[in-house]
Structure formats: structure tokens, C-alpha cells
Design a protein around this motif. Structure first.
Motif: not given
Ligand code: FAD
Ligand code: AMP
Lengths: 263, 328
Positions: A29-38, A120-128, A181-187
Motif C-alpha cells: 500500500r505504500d505510494d499506492l495511487v487511489c481513486s474512485v472506482n472506474e 463491479q469494483a476492484d475485487d471484480g465481485a459485481a455483487q453489492v 462503463t461506456g454509458i456516458n462520457e464522465p466529465r
């Protein structure tokens, strides 16, 4: 239209190579760049566009630690009206069901017509998203790539299926949709935009506020637990061409010729 | 006690999906002593042919036959499954666009545990199943432990278990329809309308022998030029991964993968593509795959025949130049 969008802060795989730490208990986790899930970014963009078309408000919510506040703020800079952080030590180690249960409690406090998640998010679960819908007893559609309002009780929704084909549905509100993804073009979010929301207060709701019993979520409530991380065992794998660029190109061209890769 | 494993069978036009036999293998790996039942839902004579097909591979087939399932949607099917499935069973569903829709909610309604996108099973001990998953687009793997004592719904990644072709089924089809629709069909809060077919593009990449495929590693729309130039030099067509289509840099008809096209070229160049299963799932007919990626750990190198670790922005123009020289 009151819309809630669920967002998660995740390591950005286009900015980092994800490595396993020394004892395999976590990723490095050192120097890990984080952002909002795509996927969540597309969901927020969609919510903002819906609000701008039909009125109402967009709230973004994230279950996480204080660091998750950064992505809530970012999505507010994008145009969400409100942000909420759901944070409590008791939430740590939640599995998908736990996260969905925490989100459900927040949904119940509001008066939402529509809840969006990412596919889906980073662990690819597609469950929530699907779990949240089932807990609320609301209709659900996953992998949504089109939303149109029929009236204030009904929407028309497209789901992406195999081969780029699309299933169309008419769905009653309130409902939960997971966005593809692809439903729109996020600003784009400017530094100035982020600065504008920098001092906004973001309410934090805890297990106590949400009426969640701590043992039903987090590590104790989780039925699926991660034991460790490891590097995928190298299978047969590719033959890696080595040497100078010229040598590599020589070998590659020979292979291409042999395999019919040059016409 | 023999464990009960159920495998949900996806089918189309009266034929079971490739994942059906993968489910047989997955169930065998999960518990070789388990009794494995196929669950097949649909309507009419096409459903019967799928059931008969499944009966040759599974110990038993449960059929749900109802006009409301003429096109199977998860919102209609889920409550039916909740009525027929036992509370502590193990339910396997393919982790595809249908499984993602059906399975998470099913686990909640059955009050069962959920294990998403499993790629391998490593045994059950004391009511706990050890499985392997991947995270971060396949860059790292994890072992997970799921408490299955009160049942579990598992989505299984397509392609991760090799189809079990052994025909050891007992040909026993049980009609579960009356039980599944007991109390009437669910109120229609989600109505299926129609299928909108994908638009046809200017090239049909499913017919190409040589595909030069580009992914997010290309970084910028302007850089696509070097991909077009290479494709031209090789005499191939340009295809891509999903993010390139999402960014609207190329047409959807050029996307390779589970939600794009299934291609079967002789040679496939994967350039700046990480190699997620959704992308690689679009490659059929064992093409010769050449991957170029700046990360030596990119999962694409697991499926490629030949790999080159380099920056595509530097490497591709040189390669193109050399091929053009060669052709004179
Ligand atoms: C239901 C569903 C369906 C999907 N269907 C599809 C589908 O049909 N097709 C599809 O492709 N995806 C599909 N996806 C998306 C998929 O999960 C991945 O997000 C996607 O395939 C990633 O594309 P990518 O490899 O181009 O990008 P990334 O995963 O971001 O990979 C980029 C790669 O480029 C490398 N790289 C970066 N810069 C350079 C450089 N300068 N030189 C060389 N290498 C470089 C990086 O090391 C990395 O490996 C689907 C997802 C879902 C949820
Ligand atoms: N910690 C979280 N906080 C808020 N939303 C989340 C969280 N985890 C997952 N989600 C939502 O659920 C979606 C699917 O994630 P997952 O089921 O974890 O693959 C994400 O795109 C988010 O919208």
C-alpha cells in the motif's frame, strides 16, 4: 428524482502495478495511487445528467475510512449535490453482503427513487448492487448502459449482454441499477472544482446512527473472508522474446511470417 | 451425507452454453462425491432439448418450463429458484452478464453465503470452502474461505474450469415447474421489452485473419495512428479492448471480448492490453497470440504464445518500419 450513487475508493490499476506485500497479508500500500472506482464514475455522471434533465438531487455515499472522504469530495466536485461517508471500525472487513447491509440502512434513511452502483469494483465481485436491491426488495438490473424516464414511476433501461447486444426493460421505481462503463462520457474534474468543495462538511454516519448491530457486519458478519494474497502461479505462459529491440523485431518478424501474420 | 450441488445452465436456441460442461468440472472439483443437479429454465420444446442434453452430463436435471421464461430474465427466475432450491445447497452460476444479474440477489433471498467469480476450488473443511479468486484485473490472486454451512451461491468464472465431456449422466429430468410457480408469478415491476442487436460496423473483425488489437496502454487517441499503421503493414485489421470503445476512440464493432465480438484470427496482437478474462474470452480457435506490454506481470502473458516487455509507443513504430522495409 432523488438519486443515491454508491462509490468506492480503490487502488487505480492504470496508475499502479499491484504487488503483494511480503507476508501476503495485503497488497503493497505504500505510494499506492487511489481513486474512485472506474464504474462508479460513470454512475455519478449518469445521475448528474438525469438530475439535470428531470430535476431532483444526487447524493454520493461511500463505505470506508476517512480516506474515502477524498472520493466523495471528488464526485461532489463533479456535480453531486450531497455526500455521505459511512464509517465505523465495526464496518472493517465486511464482505459484499456487509457492505450492502450498511448501504441499505442509509437508503432507508432517505427517500430515494433510484440507487446506482458500479457494475463491479476492484475485487471484480459485481455483487453489492444486486444484494442491495434484494435486501430492499426493489427491482434490479445490472450492467446498465441506457436509462430513459418514462414517467416519475417508471424508467426504460438497457442492459448490456454478450456480443454488444442489449436487453431493454421497463422498470418501476424505486429500483437499483448497476452501471456499465461506456454509458456516458464522465466529465473532467478540474482542480478548481475540487477546491470549491474542499471545505464542505461531509456527514459521517456510524453503525450507531444507522441502527446496525456491529456483529452483523464487518469481519464477524462476513461469510466470505480473504485469507491471503498471492501472485498468480505462472502457468505455461508466453515465451518472452529477449535481446535488443532489433533482435526482438527480427525474431518477431520470423514468427509473424511463419504464422501468417504478414500478408 | 452427500452434498447437493446445483448448476444453473444457460442456453440459447435449444443449445446449452459452453459453461454447462465447465459447471460439471467445477462441481467435481468442489466435491467429487456431490450429487450434481442441472437447473434449466425456459419454455417449450427448445427447453426440452436443453434438458435432454444436460441429462447426459448431470445426475439429474430440474426443469422449469413456463411461458414467462420464454426469454429468461433474472427478475422473473429468481423468485422461482428461491421456491425450489434447498436452503443449504451449493448453487453454481456462470459469472457472466446473466450470473451477475441473478446471483447476488439470489444469495440474499436464500440467506446463503456468496462467493463471486471463483476460478478454482481447494476443498471443503468443516463447513468452509477454500477457493481462489483474482483481484485488480487479475494482477493478484487471493485465497478466500466461505462459510457454506447455510448454503452458498457461487459464480464461476467462464473458462477457468476445463469442460468435463464425460457422459455420466443418468438422464433423469424432473419437472419442477409447479413448485416454482406456486403462489403465482411475481408482479411485473421489471418487464422485459426486447433485444436491441449490436450495430454492424465498417469492418467485420470476426472474419479477420490478422488482428492488431489495442488497449488502454495506448494512452491517447492520437497515438492510435501507430496501430493503424502497423495493421496496414501487416495486412490486418484493428480491434481493441473495451476502454478504447468506452472512450469512443474506436467503434463498438471493433471490441473483442465477452461484451464485444468473438474473434478467431490466425494471429492476434494484444498491444497494451492487460488480459482480463472478459477480453480474452473473445478469443476463439486458438490464434497465435503476441502480447506487448510494458508490465512483465500483465496477465495477458499467461495466455499469449509470445510476449514482449516494452513500451508500445516506442516499439510499434520500429516494428512497422521494419515490416515496411521488408515488403519494399
Ligand atoms: C460485464 C463486463 C464485460 C466486459 N466486457 C469486455 C469486453 O468485451 N472486452 C474487453 O476488452 N473488456 C471488457 N470488460 C472490461 C474488462 O474487465 C477490463 O476493464 C478491460 O478489458 C481492460 O482493458 P485494457 O486491458 O485495455 O486496460 P487495462 O486493464 O487498463 O490495461 C492496460 C495495459 O496496458 C499496459 N500499458 C500501459 N501503458 C503501456 C505502454 N505504453 N506500452 C505497453 N503497455 C502499456 C498496462 O501494463 C496494462 O497491462 C468487461 C467488463 C465487464 C464488467
Ligand atoms: N465500500 C463501498 N462503498 C460504497 N459503495 C460500494 C462499496 N463497495 C462496493 N460498492 C458499490 O458496489 C459496486 C460493485 O462493487 P463490488 O460488488 O464490490 O464489485 C461498486 O461499483 C460501488 O457502486
Amino acid at each position: 428524482m432523488e438519486i443515491l450513487v454508491c462509490i468506492k475508493r480503490v487502488p487505480d490499476t492504470s496508475e499502479n502495478e499491484i504487488e503483494v506485500n511480503r507476508d501476503g497479508t495485503d497488497i503493497e500500500r505504500d505510494d499506492l495511487v487511489c481513486s474512485v472506482n472506474e464504474w462508479d464514475n460513470y454512475a455519478v455522471e449518469e445521475a448528474i445528467q438525469i438530475r439535470d434533465r428531470v430535476g431532483g438531487s444526487v447524493t454520493v455515499v461511500s463505505v470506508g475510512d476517512e480516506e474515502a472522504e477524498e472520493v466523495v469530495r471528488r464526485e461532489m466536485a463533479m456535480g453531486a449535490d450531497k455526500g455521505i461517508l459511512l464509517s465505523d471500525d465495526a464496518f472493517e472487513g465486511s464482505d459484499g453482503r456487509g457492505i450492502a447491509a450498511i448501504l441499505k440502512a442509509e437508503v432507508k434513511r432517505g427517500n430515494y427513487d433510484l440507487v446506482l452502483t458500479g457494475a463491479q469494483a476492484d475485487d471484480g465481485a459485481a455483487q453489492v448492487g444486486g444484494m442491495l436491491a434484494a435486501m430492499l426488495d426493489w427491482p434490479f438490473a445490472s450492467l446498465v448502459n441506457f436509462i430513459e424516464f418514462v414517467d416519475d414511476k417508471k424508467i426504460k433501461v438497457g442492459r448490456e449482454i454478450a456480443g454488444g447486444n442489449q436487453e431493454m426493460y421497463e422498470i418501476n421505481l424505486p429500483s437499483v441499477l448497476s452501471i456499465q462503463t461506456g454509458i456516458n462520457e464522465p466529465r473532467y474534474v478540474s482542480i478548481r472544482g475540487i477546491r470549491k468543495v474542499a471545505s464542505l462538511e461531509i456527514p459521517v454516519h456510524t453503525a450507531g446512527n444507522l441502527g446496525i448491530s456491529p456483529e452483523s457486519v464487518g469481519e464477524p458478519g462476513a461469510k466470505t473472508k480473504r485469507l491471503d494474497y498471492f501472485m498468480p502461479e505462472p502457468g505455461e505462459g508466453a515465451e518472452i522474446l529477449e535481446g535488443s529491440t532489433d533482435e526482438i523485431i527480427d525474431k518477431l518478424i520470423e514468427l509473424l511470417k511463419a504464422k501468417g501474420g504478414i500478408k | 451425507m452427500t452434498r447437493q450441488v446445483f448448476a444453473y445452465i444457460i442456453h440459447k436456441d435449444g443449445v446449452a452454453d459452453d459453461t454447462a460442461l465447465e459447471m460439471v468440472a467445477a462441481a467435481g472439483k468442489l466435491d467429487s462425491d456431490a450429487r450434481v443437479t442441472a437447473v434449466v429454465a425456459g419454455a417449450g420444446s427448445k427447453l426440452d432439448s436443453v434438458c435432454n442434453e444436460a441429462a447426459s452430463s448431470f445426475a439429474e436435471v430440474w426443469k422449469i418450463d413456463n411461458p414467462a421464461l420464454a426469454y429468461v430474465t433474472s427478475e422473473v427466475l429468481r423468485p422461482m429458484l428461491v421456491l425450489i432450491l434447498p436452503k443449504n445447497g451449493i448453487i453454481l452460476v456462470p459469472h457472466d452478464h446473466f450470473g451477475m444479474d441473478l446471483a447476488p440477489g439470489l444469495s440474499i433471498k436464500l440467506d446463503a453465503a456468496y462467493l463471486p467469480d471463483a476460478v478454482d476450488f481447494q476443498g471443503i473443511d468443516n463447513g468452509k470452502l477454500k477457493a481462489v479468486r483474482e483481484e485488480y484485473t487479475g494482477q493478484v490472486s487471493t485465497h478466500v474461505l466461505t462459510d457454506i454451512s447455510e448454503g452458498v451461491v457461487i459464480t464461476v468464472r467462464p473458462g477457468s474450469f476445463k469442460a468435463d465431456e464425460s457422459k455420466r449422466g443418468e438422464g433423469h429430468v424432473v419437472d419442477k415447474t409447479p413448485e416454482a410457480i406456486e403462489g403465482g408469478l411475481p408482479a411485473g415491476s421489471c418487464r422485459f421489452l426486447e433485444i436491441v442487436e449490436a450495430e454492424v460496423g465498417d469492418v467485420d473483425i470476426t472474419k479477420s485473419d490478422i488482428l492488431v488489437s489495442v488497449g488502454r496502454g495506448i494512452e491517447d487517441e492520437d497515438n492510435l495512428e501507430i496501430i493503424h499503421e502497423l495493421a496496414e503493414a501487416m495486412g490486418g485489421d484493428v480491434s481493441c479492448s473495451r476502454p478504447i470503445v468506452d472512450a469512443k476512440w474506436l467503434e463498438k464493432s471493433r471490441q473483442v471480448g465477452t461484451s464485444g465480438q468473438t474473434v478467431k484470427p490466425k494471429v492476434y496482437m494484444a498491444l497494451g492490453i492487460s488480459g482480463t478474462f472478459q477480453h480474452v474470452g473473445g478469443l476463439k480457435g486458438s490464434p497465435f497470440v503476441i502480447a506487448i506490454n510494458k508490465s512483465p506481470r500483465a496477465p495477458i502473458f499467461q495466455v499469449a504464445d509470445v510476449g514482449i516487455v516494452d513500451d508500445i509507443l516506442d516499439f510499434i513504430p520500429e516494428l512497422t518500419e521494419r515490416i515496411n522495409e521488408l515488403k519494399g
